[in-house]
Design a protein around this motif. Sequence first.
Motif, short mmCIF file in Angstrom:
data_model
loop_
_atom_site.label_atom_id
_atom_site.label_comp_id
_atom_site.label_asym_id
_atom_site.label_seq_id
_atom_site.Cartn_x
_atom_site.Cartn_y
_atom_site.Cartn_z
N ILE A 162 0.88 -1.18 0.00
CA ILE A 162 0.00 0.00 0.00
C ILE A 162 0.91 1.22 0.00
CG2 ILE A 162 -1.78 1.29 1.21
CD1 ILE A 162 -2.64 -1.35 2.52
N ASP A 163 0.78 2.05 -1.03
CA ASP A 163 1.57 3.28 -1.14
C ASP A 163 0.64 4.47 -0.93
OD1 ASP A 163 2.72 5.70 -2.65
OD2 ASP A 163 4.43 4.32 -2.63
N ILE A 164 0.95 5.28 0.07
CA ILE A 164 0.18 6.49 0.37
C ILE A 164 1.05 7.68 -0.02
CG2 ILE A 164 -1.02 7.79 2.15
CD1 ILE A 164 -1.14 5.11 3.74
N VAL A 182 5.56 12.84 -0.80
CA VAL A 182 6.20 11.81 0.01
C VAL A 182 5.47 10.49 -0.24
CG1 VAL A 182 6.73 11.02 2.35
CG2 VAL A 182 6.92 13.45 1.78
N ASN A 183 6.22 9.41 -0.39
CA ASN A 183 5.63 8.08 -0.57
C ASN A 183 5.84 7.26 0.70
OD1 ASN A 183 6.60 8.92 -3.54
ND2 ASN A 183 4.78 7.62 -3.66
N VAL A 184 4.73 6.98 1.37
CA VAL A 184 4.75 6.14 2.57
C VAL A 184 4.24 4.77 2.16
CG1 VAL A 184 3.93 5.89 4.93
CG2 VAL A 184 4.25 8.18 3.97
N LEU A 216 9.86 4.77 3.36
CA LEU A 216 9.61 6.10 2.80
C LEU A 216 10.36 6.31 1.49
CD1 LEU A 216 9.88 8.37 5.98
CD2 LEU A 216 7.78 7.68 4.79
N GLY A 217 9.73 7.05 0.59
CA GLY A 217 10.36 7.54 -0.63
C GLY A 217 9.79 8.91 -0.96
N TRP A 218 10.06 9.41 -2.17
CA TRP A 218 9.54 10.72 -2.55
C TRP A 218 9.38 10.80 -4.06
CZ3 TRP A 218 12.86 13.60 -5.70
CH2 TRP A 218 14.20 13.22 -5.68
N THR A 219 8.57 11.76 -4.48
CA THR A 219 8.31 12.01 -5.89
C THR A 219 8.33 13.50 -6.14
OG1 THR A 219 6.87 10.05 -6.01
CG2 THR A 219 6.69 11.64 -7.80
N ALA A 220 8.90 13.93 -7.25
CA ALA A 220 8.89 15.33 -7.66
C ALA A 220 8.67 15.41 -9.16
CB ALA A 220 10.21 16.02 -7.29
N TYR A 235 10.26 12.35 -11.21
CA TYR A 235 11.23 11.40 -10.65
C TYR A 235 10.61 10.78 -9.41
CZ TYR A 235 15.50 9.50 -8.57
OH TYR A 235 16.44 8.67 -8.02
N LYS A 236 10.49 9.46 -9.42
CA LYS A 236 10.05 8.72 -8.25
C LYS A 236 11.26 8.02 -7.67
CE LYS A 236 5.97 6.92 -8.11
NZ LYS A 236 5.20 8.04 -7.50
N SER A 237 11.57 8.30 -6.42
CA SER A 237 12.81 7.79 -5.83
C SER A 237 12.76 6.29 -5.64
CB SER A 237 13.05 8.47 -4.48
OG SER A 237 12.21 7.91 -3.48
N ALA A 238 13.95 5.70 -5.58
CA ALA A 238 14.05 4.33 -5.10
C ALA A 238 13.64 4.30 -3.63
CB ALA A 238 15.49 3.83 -5.25
#
Length: 433
Positions: A162-164, A182-184, A216-220, A235-238
């Motif tokens: 589940i990605d929030i 932020v990707n939780v 956690l990850g992140w997207t910009a 860009y979606k982080s690893a």
Amino acid sequence: MSLRIKSVLLASGFASSFVLAGAAHAQAFYLQEQSARAAGRAFSGEVADTGAASLWWNPAAIADIRSGEAAISASAILPKGDVVDTGTLIRRPGGTFQPIGGQTTSSDPIRKGVVPSGAVAYPLTDRIAVGVAVTSPYSFTTNYDGDSWARYSADRTRLRTIDIQPSIAVSLLPWLRVGGAVNVEYSDASLSNALPNLSAALPDGLQRLSGDGWDLGWTAGVQLHNDWATVGISYKSAIEHKLKGALEVSGLLGPLAAQNRVIDGATASFYTPAQIIVGGRFRATQALTLNAQAIRYTWSQFDAIRLGPPLNTAIPENYRDSWSLAGGLDYALSPRVTLRAGVQHATTPTQDTQRDARVPDSNRWNYGAGGTFQLTPGFAIDAGANYVDFKNTTIDRVTAAYAGTPVQTPILTNGELRNARAIVLTLGGRLSF
């Protein structure tokens, strides 16, 4: 039995736990079914489209919305295919290489399933909007029969994520939108696989593993647009996944029997890839919009699965970076009906001589068609259908049970993925409020 043998058993379980993909729809164990609108054009313009339905691909997509938006969809994934033994051998201690035995063809080991997704966004001002997307980008189930030729690397596997993604976007200039998120991500995995006893006359042992964790990850992203074109880049982080779980080993006999036990608190870490996404939407006529999108996946970051104390070892995976390229179109048949179509090609990150039955992944073509019906001014129904055609490929990885010990048992896997394909049916709705 030494700690080294115990470590090998656990390492084998964790290695299988997180390499779950098989014939997934996008690449390896990534699923791209996050929007019914996107499915209809084979995911060819999402980074450059606008609204909550494109939030997963680019947080900048919501910067210019003028009212609240919600999008929800569900995809039924219906895979088919055969995983076939072409000469897999096993050598038990003191013996010679012998055929693995068991069923030589495993039909449809990838289970059917439904992938839900949704997003909501709301403007705070005429230039700033916030939103959140909830998706399941890595979800998968396989089930091989207990007497399958692939049983020592794959038996039953289940992964759910589940990605929030809470997001904020700003329209900085009339032609420029920017966004960040932020990707939780929560992951829950479980699997089992057989373990060979030292004599072929004895039944197999069994290994079951489960684990979960939050990461956690992140997207910009940005979008550049004018009256006839929009170009999007994101860009979606690893994400480094850290899972904690338990391993149960049972059914080992003779000298191996001392290793029948439950081990709690085992840990593992691994990376899922970053995505560099570039795409555009171009209005060719008042009715026709052309779409294109390219994604670079940094799967080479998934080079190993690293096991923590007390094991302190790593399982090599050696994935390679890969691409997907897509093109499609939207055609406004009337003010209320829009038709879509597209095609996508994706390369597999798995490599020859390192591919096993748990991940029988290959290059594929994805053909999509769909459309939107604007039921009311504030509510639209989206539908998409995809046919995914996988290239036949080899399954040819060399492994060993109890490696590095006096009872090392080499397994020379030789198989093929044949006639693999999937139908994906996606239905969703978009609401303005």
